[in-house]
Design a protein around this motif. Structure first.
Motif, PDB file in Angstrom:
ATOM      1  N   GLY A  29      33.782   7.406 -39.303  1.00 19.42           N
ATOM      2  CA  GLY A  29      32.618   6.688 -39.806  1.00 19.42           C
ATOM      3  C   GLY A  29      32.866   5.244 -40.212  1.00 19.42           C
ATOM      4  N   MET A  30      34.010   4.654 -39.843  1.00 23.10           N
ATOM      5  CA  MET A  30      34.259   3.243 -40.179  1.00 23.10           C
ATOM      6  C   MET A  30      33.138   2.362 -39.646  1.00 23.10           C
ATOM      7  SD  MET A  30      38.341   2.516 -39.851  1.00 23.10           S
ATOM      8  CE  MET A  30      38.621   3.331 -38.290  1.00 23.10           C
ATOM      9  N   PHE A  31      32.576   2.762 -38.517  1.00 21.13           N
ATOM     10  CA  PHE A  31      31.350   2.181 -37.991  1.00 21.13           C
ATOM     11  C   PHE A  31      30.647   3.275 -37.206  1.00 21.13           C
ATOM     12  CE2 PHE A  31      34.611   1.053 -34.831  1.00 21.13           C
ATOM     13  CZ  PHE A  31      34.054   1.515 -33.654  1.00 21.13           C
ATOM     14  N   SER A  63      30.456  -1.051 -44.546  1.00 21.34           N
ATOM     15  CA  SER A  63      31.482  -1.396 -45.538  1.00 21.34           C
ATOM     16  C   SER A  63      31.951  -2.841 -45.367  1.00 21.34           C
ATOM     17  CB  SER A  63      32.679  -0.453 -45.379  1.00 21.34           C
ATOM     18  OG  SER A  63      33.763  -0.902 -46.144  1.00 21.34           O
ATOM     19  N   PRO A  64      32.243  -3.524 -46.481  1.00 21.13           N
ATOM     20  CA  PRO A  64      32.803  -4.878 -46.369  1.00 21.13           C
ATOM     21  C   PRO A  64      34.290  -4.850 -45.974  1.00 21.13           C
ATOM     22  CG  PRO A  64      32.566  -4.271 -48.677  1.00 21.13           C
ATOM     23  CD  PRO A  64      31.963  -3.152 -47.869  1.00 21.13           C
ATOM     24  N   LYS A  65      34.873  -3.651 -45.994  1.00 21.25           N
ATOM     25  CA  LYS A  65      36.287  -3.503 -45.637  1.00 21.25           C
ATOM     26  C   LYS A  65      36.504  -3.892 -44.173  1.00 21.25           C
ATOM     27  CE  LYS A  65      39.942  -0.062 -45.452  1.00 21.25           C
ATOM     28  NZ  LYS A  65      40.270   1.350 -45.556  1.00 21.25           N
ATOM     29  N   ALA A  66      37.575  -4.615 -43.922  1.00 18.06           N
ATOM     30  CA  ALA A  66      37.874  -5.077 -42.559  1.00 18.06           C
ATOM     31  C   ALA A  66      38.136  -3.892 -41.622  1.00 18.06           C
ATOM     32  CB  ALA A  66      39.086  -6.004 -42.578  1.00 18.06           C
ATOM     33  N   VAL A  67      37.551  -3.981 -40.435  1.00 14.50           N
ATOM     34  CA  VAL A  67      37.803  -2.998 -39.385  1.00 14.50           C
ATOM     35  C   VAL A  67      38.286  -3.802 -38.181  1.00 14.50           C
ATOM     36  CG1 VAL A  67      36.801  -1.231 -37.890  1.00 14.50           C
ATOM     37  CG2 VAL A  67      36.052  -1.402 -40.269  1.00 14.50           C
ATOM     38  N   ARG A  68      39.536  -3.574 -37.806  1.00 13.05           N
ATOM     39  CA  ARG A  68      40.164  -4.391 -36.765  1.00 13.05           C
ATOM     40  C   ARG A  68      40.491  -3.587 -35.510  1.00 13.05           C
ATOM     41  NH1 ARG A  68      42.026  -6.525 -41.633  1.00 13.05           N
ATOM     42  NH2 ARG A  68      41.766  -8.776 -41.802  1.00 13.05           N
ATOM     43  N   ARG A  94      38.760  -6.943 -23.755  1.00 19.40           N
ATOM     44  CA  ARG A  94      37.723  -7.412 -24.684  1.00 19.40           C
ATOM     45  C   ARG A  94      37.701  -6.624 -25.990  1.00 19.40           C
ATOM     46  NH1 ARG A  94      34.983 -12.127 -23.652  1.00 19.40           N
ATOM     47  NH2 ARG A  94      33.784 -11.257 -25.346  1.00 19.40           N
ATOM     48  N   THR A  95      38.882  -6.183 -26.442  1.00 24.54           N
ATOM     49  CA  THR A  95      38.976  -5.539 -27.746  1.00 24.54           C
ATOM     50  C   THR A  95      38.447  -6.511 -28.798  1.00 24.54           C
ATOM     51  OG1 THR A  95      40.861  -4.178 -27.090  1.00 24.54           O
ATOM     52  CG2 THR A  95      40.610  -4.604 -29.449  1.00 24.54           C
ATOM     53  N   ILE A  96      37.657  -6.002 -29.736  1.00 19.29           N
ATOM     54  CA  ILE A  96      37.079  -6.834 -30.794  1.00 19.29           C
ATOM     55  C   ILE A  96      38.112  -6.952 -31.902  1.00 19.29           C
ATOM     56  CG2 ILE A  96      35.177  -7.025 -32.448  1.00 19.29           C
ATOM     57  CD1 ILE A  96      33.623  -5.115 -30.439  1.00 19.29           C
ATOM     58  N   ASP A  97      38.555  -8.180 -32.194  1.00 24.24           N
ATOM     59  CA  ASP A  97      39.594  -8.392 -33.209  1.00 24.24           C
ATOM     60  C   ASP A  97      39.183  -7.838 -34.566  1.00 24.24           C
ATOM     61  OD1 ASP A  97      41.299  -9.666 -31.413  1.00 24.24           O
ATOM     62  OD2 ASP A  97      40.398 -11.628 -31.814  1.00 24.24           O
ATOM     63  N   GLU A  98      37.987  -8.205 -35.026  1.00 22.31           N
ATOM     64  CA  GLU A  98      37.486  -7.686 -36.299  1.00 22.31           C
ATOM     65  C   GLU A  98      35.977  -7.539 -36.216  1.00 22.31           C
ATOM     66  OE1 GLU A  98      37.360  -8.733 -41.068  1.00 22.31           O
ATOM     67  OE2 GLU A  98      38.933  -9.604 -39.829  1.00 22.31           O
ATOM     68  N   LEU A  99      35.488  -6.355 -36.529  1.00 22.99           N
ATOM     69  CA  LEU A  99      34.061  -6.072 -36.479  1.00 22.99           C
ATOM     70  C   LEU A  99      33.409  -6.574 -37.760  1.00 22.99           C
ATOM     71  CD1 LEU A  99      31.915  -4.620 -34.698  1.00 22.99           C
ATOM     72  CD2 LEU A  99      32.316  -2.591 -36.110  1.00 22.99           C
ATOM     73  N   PRO A 100      32.399  -7.457 -37.660  1.00 13.28           N
ATOM     74  CA  PRO A 100      31.746  -7.959 -38.874  1.00 13.28           C
ATOM     75  C   PRO A 100      30.852  -6.894 -39.504  1.00 13.28           C
ATOM     76  CG  PRO A 100      30.676  -8.848 -36.918  1.00 13.28           C
ATOM     77  CD  PRO A 100      31.858  -8.052 -36.439  1.00 13.28           C
ATOM     78  N   ALA A 101      30.549  -7.071 -40.782  1.00 16.34           N
ATOM     79  CA  ALA A 101      29.625  -6.173 -41.474  1.00 16.34           C
ATOM     80  C   ALA A 101      28.234  -6.353 -40.879  1.00 16.34           C
ATOM     81  CB  ALA A 101      29.623  -6.460 -42.972  1.00 16.34           C
TER      82      ALA A 101
END
Length: 176
Positions: A29-31, A63-68, A94-101
């Motif tokens: 559930g991180m996203f 979550s505001p926690k970084a998901v990389r 095209r891996t997403i470096d960090e998913l924004p909130a």
């Protein structure tokens, strides 16, 4: 033919529930996937073999926690459940470096859709690093209509699932 027509009937359970509300999902559930669909190119109203299409997936991270190191995949299955294609951010670099909130739209552009006419389903799969964040099977369905894939006005007979662009070369030699 009987099996194909039975399987091709509209699904009644999972496709009537909006993706954001589906409970039959796996992952930490991180996203989460909140919407997904397949759109034909701008001037067309239906999805046709050989047409340009966009697979659109909306991902939500609360979550505001970084998901990389986020990778998204759309796995496409035919009417019988056989995997015919997989659109995956990782394999095209095209891996997403960090998913924004918030909500993020991820689009997979498929030029000249190589799928034969028929009904297809797709799964959505998302990971962060080596962890599964969200995975929804049969997240959506779409119908592909006959189209002019080869640009000749002709189509292949039924029984072909994937169309391949090809050329033919002839070389004639005089008999020895």
């Amino acid at each position: 033919k009987v099996v194909e027509s039975y399987i091709a009937r509209p699904q009644t359970s999972t496709n009537q529930i909006p993706l954001a509300q589906r409970q039959d999902r796996n992952g930490n559930g991180m996203f989460r996937f909140v919407d997904a669909r397949v759109d034909p190119e701008m001037e067309r109203r239906k999805i046709e073999t050989g047409a340009n299409v966009l697979f659109k997936v909306w991902v939500e991270k609360r979550s505001p926690k970084a998901v990389r190191e986020v990778d998204i995949s759309i796995a496409i299955d035919d009417y019988a459940g056989t995997r015919v294609a997989n659109l995956w951010t990782r394999v095209v670099g095209r891996t997403i470096d960090e998913l924004p909130a918030g909500r993020t739209l991820v689009e997979f552009e498929v030029p000249r859709l190589p799928l034969a006419a028929g009904r297809y389903s797709f799964n959505t799969f998302g990971s962060a690093g080596d962890q599964v964040a969200d995975w929804v099977q049969s997240a959506g369905f779409f119908e592909v209509q006959h189209g002019d894939f080869f640009g000749t006005g002709r189509t292949l007979p039924p029984g072909n699932s994937v169309l391949v662009s090809f050329n033919v070369h002839l070389t004639t030699r005089a008999p020895a």
